[in-house]
Design a protein around this motif. Structure first.
Motif, mmCIF file in Angstrom:
data_model
loop_
_atom_site.group_PDB
_atom_site.id
_atom_site.type_symbol
_atom_site.label_atom_id
_atom_site.label_comp_id
_atom_site.label_asym_id
_atom_site.label_seq_id
_atom_site.Cartn_x
_atom_site.Cartn_y
_atom_site.Cartn_z
ATOM 1 N N PHE A 136 -0.467 -12.021 1.007
ATOM 2 C CA PHE A 136 -0.536 -10.614 1.387
ATOM 3 C C PHE A 136 0.855 -10.168 1.849
ATOM 4 O O PHE A 136 1.211 -10.261 3.021
ATOM 5 N N LEU A 137 1.675 -9.713 0.908
ATOM 6 C CA LEU A 137 2.996 -9.170 1.211
ATOM 7 C C LEU A 137 2.934 -7.666 0.967
ATOM 8 O O LEU A 137 2.794 -7.217 -0.171
ATOM 9 N N THR A 138 3.017 -6.894 2.035
ATOM 10 C CA THR A 138 2.769 -5.459 1.954
ATOM 11 C C THR A 138 3.802 -4.702 2.766
ATOM 12 O O THR A 138 4.082 -5.051 3.905
ATOM 13 N N HIS A 139 4.339 -3.646 2.171
ATOM 14 C CA HIS A 139 5.354 -2.845 2.852
ATOM 15 C C HIS A 139 4.726 -1.944 3.907
ATOM 16 O O HIS A 139 5.225 -1.863 5.024
ATOM 17 N N ASN A 140 3.653 -1.253 3.551
ATOM 18 C CA ASN A 140 3.010 -0.324 4.480
ATOM 19 C C ASN A 140 1.497 -0.440 4.385
ATOM 20 O O ASN A 140 0.951 -0.784 3.329
ATOM 21 N N ILE A 141 0.841 -0.116 5.497
ATOM 22 C CA ILE A 141 -0.607 0.035 5.497
ATOM 23 C C ILE A 141 -0.952 1.378 6.126
ATOM 24 O O ILE A 141 -0.170 1.940 6.897
ATOM 25 N N TYR A 151 -5.783 0.803 3.637
ATOM 26 C CA TYR A 151 -5.078 0.929 2.361
ATOM 27 C C TYR A 151 -3.779 0.138 2.462
ATOM 28 O O TYR A 151 -2.986 0.327 3.389
ATOM 29 N N ALA A 152 -3.556 -0.748 1.508
ATOM 30 C CA ALA A 152 -2.371 -1.603 1.517
ATOM 31 C C ALA A 152 -1.501 -1.283 0.313
ATOM 32 O O ALA A 152 -1.967 -1.318 -0.826
ATOM 33 N N ALA A 156 2.816 -1.551 -7.500
ATOM 34 C CA ALA A 156 2.454 -0.420 -8.344
ATOM 35 C C ALA A 156 1.024 0.038 -8.122
ATOM 36 O O ALA A 156 0.568 0.977 -8.761
ATOM 37 N N ILE A 157 0.276 -0.607 -7.213
ATOM 38 C CA ILE A 157 -1.094 -0.215 -6.928
ATOM 39 C C ILE A 157 -1.294 -0.144 -5.425
ATOM 40 O O ILE A 157 -0.476 -0.614 -4.634
ATOM 41 N N THR A 158 -2.390 0.468 -5.045
ATOM 42 C CA THR A 158 -2.807 0.478 -3.648
ATOM 43 C C THR A 158 -4.166 -0.200 -3.569
ATOM 44 O O THR A 158 -5.098 0.194 -4.263
ATOM 45 N N ASP A 185 4.047 4.307 0.266
ATOM 46 C CA ASP A 185 3.213 4.645 1.412
ATOM 47 C C ASP A 185 2.046 5.493 0.931
ATOM 48 O O ASP A 185 2.067 6.022 -0.187
ATOM 49 N N VAL A 186 1.036 5.636 1.793
ATOM 50 C CA VAL A 186 -0.115 6.478 1.464
ATOM 51 C C VAL A 186 -0.575 7.211 2.715
ATOM 52 O O VAL A 186 -0.284 6.801 3.842
ATOM 53 N N TYR A 187 -1.308 8.300 2.486
ATOM 54 C CA TYR A 187 -2.066 8.966 3.542
ATOM 55 C C TYR A 187 -3.471 9.163 2.997
ATOM 56 O O TYR A 187 -3.652 9.671 1.881
ATOM 57 N N ALA A 188 -4.492 8.770 3.775
ATOM 58 C CA ALA A 188 -5.873 8.862 3.315
ATOM 59 C C ALA A 188 -6.728 9.531 4.374
ATOM 60 O O ALA A 188 -6.562 9.298 5.573
ATOM 61 N N ARG A 189 -7.646 10.381 3.907
ATOM 62 C CA ARG A 189 -8.623 10.996 4.802
ATOM 63 C C ARG A 189 -9.909 11.236 4.016
ATOM 64 O O ARG A 189 -9.914 11.999 3.051
ATOM 65 N N ASN A 190 -10.955 10.530 4.411
ATOM 66 C CA ASN A 190 -12.240 10.612 3.703
ATOM 67 C C ASN A 190 -12.041 10.330 2.213
ATOM 68 O O ASN A 190 -11.652 9.230 1.855
ATOM 69 N N ASP A 191 -12.268 11.344 1.357
ATOM 70 C CA ASP A 191 -12.180 11.100 -0.083
ATOM 71 C C ASP A 191 -10.803 11.396 -0.667
ATOM 72 O O ASP A 191 -10.596 11.229 -1.869
ATOM 73 N N THR A 192 -9.873 11.859 0.150
ATOM 74 C CA THR A 192 -8.558 12.244 -0.361
ATOM 75 C C THR A 192 -7.541 11.145 -0.106
ATOM 76 O O THR A 192 -7.369 10.696 1.032
ATOM 77 N N LEU A 193 -6.861 10.716 -1.155
ATOM 78 C CA LEU A 193 -5.801 9.709 -1.055
ATOM 79 C C LEU A 193 -4.526 10.295 -1.648
ATOM 80 O O LEU A 193 -4.529 10.778 -2.785
#
Length: 358
Positions: A136-141, A151-152, A156-158, A185-193
């Protein structure tokens, strides 16, 4: 291709840097630094910061080359280091943290494994209950607390994990997320990614549809390395930063997430190659860790006319094009105290005061 309408192209001009005037409407409460720690390959020591509350006490977390530093934030505005949680290497460039349901989660590009730490043994210390999956090498969660989902970002994928039981993460990703480039990086809220896909711009995904709906936003003014973003509480404003020298931060009308509109471009008028790193939105204020320009705070209540209302310069060295200065920012402590991590100067505890402008 999403239609981009630039309703207002606006670069907010700020006072040229004067090292005798390092702050406006921000007070330094405390600063923690340990100059005995080793340096990374960029010649710096510190990386991301985060904050959380447990049993009414506020805590701060900051990553360094060698591990995780935990601080209790006292009622007298002191950063009291109560624990050091070592990593497995001593030259990590980046670590990232999020908390959920009395657990702290940590990852790193260079230090493998997902660190899961239990808060129940505070105020004495955190208890590491797992450092799971050595691959598990991950830049951001990013953790969406509403859905107990982690979300990791690992290339090229999340990947998506359920964290209802934090010590036994279960993958729940229904499909491979499309990206032609590295997902930073990502931002997630309910169904929106919302995915910050580096040189491929933004990717918006509606996870609520039976077949997830995907929209891309890969052409916009001053585009560069799409690095990070944040969504307002009401979901109508999204702000993102390209980690590219001289590129402005973009303020967007996000009321129609399938067709976001850039309403303003903002950056401090300090030097041509100034560069933003991370950002957060709390109420109508945008908080940005802006490398050489330290902490920058904008009022974005009018998304067509953002106004810089405060700043604090954590880095007094000469301006340059390398990654120095303010790296991380956290603005959600109940006391409204602000955390900023500086690559060389450690952790800052700051207080915003806008009463003089009211």
């Amino acid at each position: 291709m999403i239609r981009t309408v630039l309703l207002l192209l606006m670069v907010i001009a700020c006072t040229t840097r004067n090292h005798s005037q390092i702050a406006e409407n921000v007070t330094l409460l405390d600063n923690w630094d340990d100059n005995t720690l080793p340096l990374d390959s960029y010649g710096a020591t510190y990386n991301e910061c985060w904050g959380f509350v447990y049993n009414g006490t506020e805590y701060a977390v900051m990553g360094s080359t060698v591990g995780t530093h935990l601080f209790m934030i006292s009622a007298t505005n002191q950063l009291l280091e109560i624990q050091f949680i070592p990593g497995t290497i001593n030259n990590a460039i980046h670590r990232d943290y999020h908390d959920y349901n009395n657990y702290l989660f940590g990852v790193s590009d260079e230090d493998p494994g997902l660190d899961i730490m239990d808060m129940s043994t505070l105020p004495d210390s955190l208890t590491r209950i797992n450092k799971t999956n050595q691959l598990f090498l991950t830049h951001n969660i990013f953790i969406d607390s509403a859905t107990a989902t982690l979300y990791a970002c690992d290339g090229a994928i999340t990947d998506i994990y359920s964290i209802i039981q934090p010590d036994s993460l279960e993958p729940i990703s229904p499909f491979t997320f499309p990206s032609s480039d590295y997902v930073h990086d990502v931002y997630a809220r309910n169904d929106t990614l919302i995915m910050n896909s580096s040189n491929s711009g933004l990717t918006f995904i509606d996870l609520g549809a039976s077949t997830p709906l995907i929209h891309t936003f890969d052409f916009y003014p001053e585009d560069g390395y799409n690095h990070s973003g944040w969504l307002s509480n009401n979901g109508n404003t999204y702000v993102f930063a390209d980690e590219t020298q001289g590129s402005s931060v973009k303020v967007c009308d996000f009321s129609d997430w399938t067709d976001p509109q850039i309403t303003a471009l903002i950056k401090p008028n300090t030097f041509d190659s100034t560069m933003a790193h991370n950002l957060m939105i709390k109420d109508n204020l945008l908080y940005i860790s802006y490398y050489y320009d330290g902490l920058q705070i904008y009022d974005i209540s009018d998304i067509y006319n953002p106004i810089r209302v405060a700043y604090y310069d954590t880095y007094q060295g000469p301006d340059s094009t390398i990654y120095e200065g303010a790296w991380g920012v956290y603005c959600f402590l109940p006391s409204e105290r602000i955390l900023v991590s500086d690559r060389h100067n450690g952790l800052f505890l700051l207080k915003l005061d806008l009463t003089s402008n009211m």
